[in-house]
Design a protein around this motif. Structure first.
Motif, short mmCIF file in Angstrom:
data_model
loop_
_atom_site.label_atom_id
_atom_site.label_comp_id
_atom_site.label_asym_id
_atom_site.label_seq_id
_atom_site.Cartn_x
_atom_site.Cartn_y
_atom_site.Cartn_z
N ILE A 11 -3.83 -10.96 -7.61
CA ILE A 11 -2.85 -10.52 -8.60
C ILE A 11 -2.27 -11.76 -9.26
N GLN A 49 0.36 -12.94 -11.67
CA GLN A 49 1.56 -12.46 -12.35
C GLN A 49 1.83 -13.36 -13.55
N LYS A 72 7.43 -8.13 -10.36
CA LYS A 72 6.93 -6.86 -9.84
C LYS A 72 7.24 -6.76 -8.35
N HIS A 73 7.77 -5.61 -7.97
CA HIS A 73 8.12 -5.35 -6.57
C HIS A 73 6.91 -4.72 -5.89
N TRP A 74 6.39 -5.41 -4.89
CA TRP A 74 5.19 -4.95 -4.19
C TRP A 74 5.53 -4.54 -2.77
N ARG A 75 4.87 -3.49 -2.32
CA ARG A 75 4.92 -3.08 -0.92
C ARG A 75 3.47 -2.96 -0.44
N ILE A 76 3.19 -3.57 0.71
CA ILE A 76 1.83 -3.58 1.26
C ILE A 76 1.89 -3.12 2.71
N ASP A 119 7.27 -6.50 1.61
CA ASP A 119 8.16 -5.74 0.75
C ASP A 119 8.99 -6.76 -0.02
N HIS A 137 -1.24 -0.32 -0.93
CA HIS A 137 -0.26 -1.06 -1.72
C HIS A 137 0.28 -0.21 -2.86
N GLN A 138 1.47 -0.58 -3.30
CA GLN A 138 2.15 0.10 -4.39
C GLN A 138 3.08 -0.90 -5.06
N ALA A 139 3.25 -0.80 -6.39
CA ALA A 139 4.07 -1.78 -7.09
C ALA A 139 4.82 -1.12 -8.24
N THR A 167 -5.42 -8.39 -12.52
CA THR A 167 -6.03 -8.31 -11.20
C THR A 167 -7.46 -8.80 -11.32
#
Length: 577
Positions: A265, A267, A272-276, A307, A324-326, A338
Motif C-alpha cells: 500500500i 499512501q 487512512k485508518h487500517w485494521r488488519i 489498528d 483487512h479493512q480501511a 496498491t
C-alpha cells in the motif's frame, strides 16, 4: 528460510520477527508479542499527536481483546504451527532523503540487483523483508510525506489519469477476452464490495457522494506507475501491477475481506485508518480462495494485529490471506496505490510441472508418466488442505534466474514434498512396488542430480505460467508507451465559466443540484460540497478551479466542476471529462 523445530513436513515456517539492533527503538506488549516502533514520528506528518494516539488506542484495544481472542484462536494457531506475530512500524532515526522515482539506481543499496525494491522498502533491506514479510507478516514503514513525489500521481493528477483511462482502457489489450468490457475499469465502491458505478453519471459524481474511486490496472495507462512496475518486476522476478484507490473524507470503500496476492500500500496523499486481522483458517490463499466478496465465503477474523493510521509517504505491506479493512481518516481524501504481484506463483503451481521439463535421458519415460500424473493430483489435493499452507507458499524472489540459493531452496522443498507424498500415497504405492521405486527415483534425480538438469526442469515448469505473465508485461509496456505529460484533465489553474443558472437544495442529508432544463444530480450533504456549489452558483465572472470555496481538496473541486459540466451549467475549455 529458517524452520522451527517440530514444524510440519515441508512447511516453510515464518520465524519470529528478528529485528537488528540498529533499527529497534522500543517495543509495546500486544498479545504477548511486541509491535516495534522504530525511531521518532516525523515532524512533517500531519496531526502527529492524533496519529500516535490512534495507534496507541489500537494497541490498547488489541491488548484488551487479546485474552478472549487468544483463547479462541489457540487451537487454530497450533494447527498452523505459526505464532501470533505483530505488524512492525519502522522509521529511520535520521530524516530520509526521498529519491524521486524513477531514480532508484541512485539509491545507496547493498542489494544492487534490486534497486527498485530497495527504493520502495527503504530503510529495510529487501533480503530482510523477503525473509520475514514476503508471504509472511504485515509491515508498516513510516516515512516523509513527500516520499512518493516522483510518481507524479497526487490528487492533482487524478483527473488527468481518469482522462487517459477513457482512451486507453478500450484498447484491445485491455478488453476482457470473453465479455464486452474493459479489465482496466474505474469503478465506485461505497461501504461494501459491490460496484455502484451504474448508479452515477461519472466517477466524479460517485466520489462526491462518498464513494471510493477504484481504478484497476492503473499501470497499464499511467507511465510513472508503469516504470515502477517494470523495474520492480525486473528485480524481484514477479510481474507487478497496480490499482488506484481514492477515498473521500469520512468514507470507507470495501468492507473487511482478504486478497489472494501480497500487496504494497503506497499512501500518496491523506491518511487512512487500517485494521488488519490474523487469518483464522486459511493462510496463503490460492487465486480462487478469497473471503468477503460477493459469491465468496464470509470473512473469518482472527486476532486484531494492527489498528492505526497510515499517512502520506508510508508503506503498508499486507500479505495475502490477512483480513483487512480501511477508511479515510480525518477531513482529507485518501489516495493510495496498491502494488501487488500479478500472480503469486506458488509451489502448488510449480511442483506438478517440475518433472515434465526434466531431461528425458535422465529418467525413463514410464517413470515420468507415472510420477507426473500422480504428483499433479497429489499436490492439488495437498493445497486444498487448510493446514497445508506450505504448499501454497510463494516461490522466492528471483525464481526465474537459476542460482545456488534458489536450487538449494527448491531441493529442500522437494525433499520434504517427497516425504509428504510417500506418506499420502502409501496405500496406493504399496500395491505398485515398481511405482514406489520410480517415485523415489524421480525425486532422487531432481534432488541429487546435476544443476543443469534441475534448471531445465524449473524453466519448463515456470514456462507453464508465462502466457499470463507475458500478458501482464504487455500491460506495463502499454503504460510506458502512453504520451507524457498527459493531455486533458483539469488543473487547479484551469479557467471555468458558469454559463447557466442552477439551484441547490439541501435537506441535511442530501444535496439536489437542478438546472432550468430539468437536469438533476444528487449528492450526500457535506458542508464543503454544499459551500463549493453555492460559491460557483454565485460566480458571474470566470474563475479558476483552485479558487472554488468551501474547503474541498484539489480533486473535490475538480469533481464539482465535472458534475456541473455534465449538467451543462459551466464551460471548461480545452479539456475532456
Amino acid at each position: 528460510m529458517k524452520r522451527r523445530k517440530g514444524a510440519g513436513p515441508g512447511r516453510p515456517v515464518q520465524p519470529r520477527a528478528r529485528f537488528e539492533a540498529w533499527y529497534i527503538a522500543g517495543s509495546v506488549a500486544a498479545i504477548a508479542v511486541a509491535t516495534v516502533l522504530y525511531g521518532k514520528w516525523s515532524s512533517d506528518a500531519p496531526s502527529s499527536e492524533q496519529v500516535a494516539q490512534s495507534s496507541a488506542n489500537g494497541l490498547n484495544a488489541h491488548s484488551r481483546d487479546s485474552s478472549d481472542a487468544q483463547r479462541s484462536a489457540t487451537d487454530a494457531h497450533n494447527l498452523r504451527d505459526s505464532p501470533l506475530e505483530p505488524v512492525v512500524a519502522i522509521r529511520s532515526e535520521e530524516t530520509l532523503d526521498p529519491v524521486p522515482y524513477p531514480g532508484a539506481a541512485d539509491v545507496d543499496t547493498s542489494d544492487s540487483s534490486r534497486p527498485a525494491l530497495q527504493w520502495l522498502l527503504q530503510p529495510v533491506a529487501p533480503k530482510d523483508w523477503e525473509e520475514t514479510h514476503w508471504d509472511g507478516l504485515p509491515l508498516l514503514l513510516k516515512r516523509p510525506s513527500d516520499f512518493y513525489g516522483g510518481l507524479q500521481s497526487g490528487l492533482r493528477a487524478v483527473d488527468a489519469l481518469l482522462h487517459v483511462h477513457k482512451t486507453e482502457s478500450r484498447k484491445p489489450l485491455l478488453m476482457h477476452p470473453t465479455e464486452p468490457r474493459t479489465q482496466a475499469d474505474c469503478s465506485i465502491v461505497k461501504g461494501g464490495m459491490d460496484d455502484l458505478t451504474p448508479k452515477y453519471t461519472s466517477v466524479h459524481h460517485g466520489y462526491l457522494d462518498g464513494g471510493t474511486v477504484v481504478c484497476n490496472l492503473a499501470a497499464a495507462y499511467w507511465p510513472p506507475l508503469a516504470r515502477l512496475m517494470r523495474d520492480l518486476s525486473a528485480g524481484a522476478g514477479f510481474d507487478f501491477l497496480a490499482n488506484m484507490y481514492l477515498t473521500p473524507p469520512h468514507s470507507a470503500g470495501f468492507t473487511a475481506h482478504t486478497d489472494n496476492k501480497d500487496g504494497f500500500i503506497l499512501q500518496i496523499e491523506g491518511h487512512k485508518h487500517w485494521r488488519i486481522w490474523e487469518p483464522l483458517s486459511l493462510r496463503r490463499p490460492l487465486r480462487s480462495q478469497m473471503l468477503g466478496r460477493p459469491h465468496e465465503a464470509p470473512v473469518e477474523k482472527g486476532p486484531l494485529v494492527f489498528d492505526g493510521v497510515v499517512t502520506a509517504g508510508d508503506l503498508l505491506f499486507v500479505p495475502r490471506g490477512y483480513v483487512h479493512q480501511a477508511a479515510a481518516a480525518g477531513d482529507k481524501s485518501s489516495l493510495h496505490f496498491t502494488v501487488s504481484a500479478a500472480k503469486n506463483l506458488e509451489w502448488s503451481t510449480l511442483l506438478p510441472n517440475v518433472f515434465q521439463g526434466y531431461p528425458r535421458d535422465r529418467l525413463p519415460q514410464h517413470v515420468l508418466k507415472l510420477v507426473t500424473g500422480t504428483l499433479g493430483e497429489a499436490v492439488r489435493a495437498e493445497a486444498a488442505q487448510v493446514d497445508q499452507s506450505w504448499v501454497r507458499g510463494s516461490l522466492p524472489l528471483g525464481y526465474r534466474s537459476p542460482s545456488a540459493a534458489l536450487r538449494a531452496k527448491v531441493r529442500d522443498v522437494l525433499t520434504q514434498l517427497k516425504e509428504v507424498m510417500l506418506k499420502r500415497l502409501a496405500k496406493q504405492l504399496a500395491k505398485q512396488p515398481a511405482g514406489k521405486i520410480a517415485f523415489s527415483q524421480a525425486f532422487t534425480e531432481l534432488i541429487e542430480g546435476p544443476d543443469d538438469a534441475l534448471d531445465a526442469a524449473l524453466s519448463a515448469a515456470v514456462a507453464a505460467n508465462d502466457v499470463y505473465l507475458n500478458y501482464t508485461s504487455n500491460l506495463v509496456a502499454n503504460g510506458e508507451s502512453v504520451a507524457w505529460p498527459p493531455a486533458g484533465g483539469l488543473e487547479p489553474d484551469t479557467t471555468v465559466t458558469r454559463v447557466e443558472p442552477f439551484d441547490v437544495a439541501n435537506d441535511g442529508k442530501q444535496l439536489s443540484v437542478t438546472t432550468a432544463n430539468g437536469g438533476t444530480v444528487r449528492l450526500r450533504a457535506l458542508v464543503p460540497t454544499a459551500a463549493a456549489l453555492d460559491w460557483v452558483r454565485e460566480r458571474d465572472v470566470p474563475f479558476k478551479v483552485a479558487e472554488i470555496g468551501g474547503g474541498l481538496d484539489d480533486f473535490g473541486a475538480v469533481c464539482v466542476v465535472r458534475i456541473l459540466e455534465h449538467l451543462g451549467v459551466v464551460s471548461v475549455p480545452n479539456t475532456a471529462s
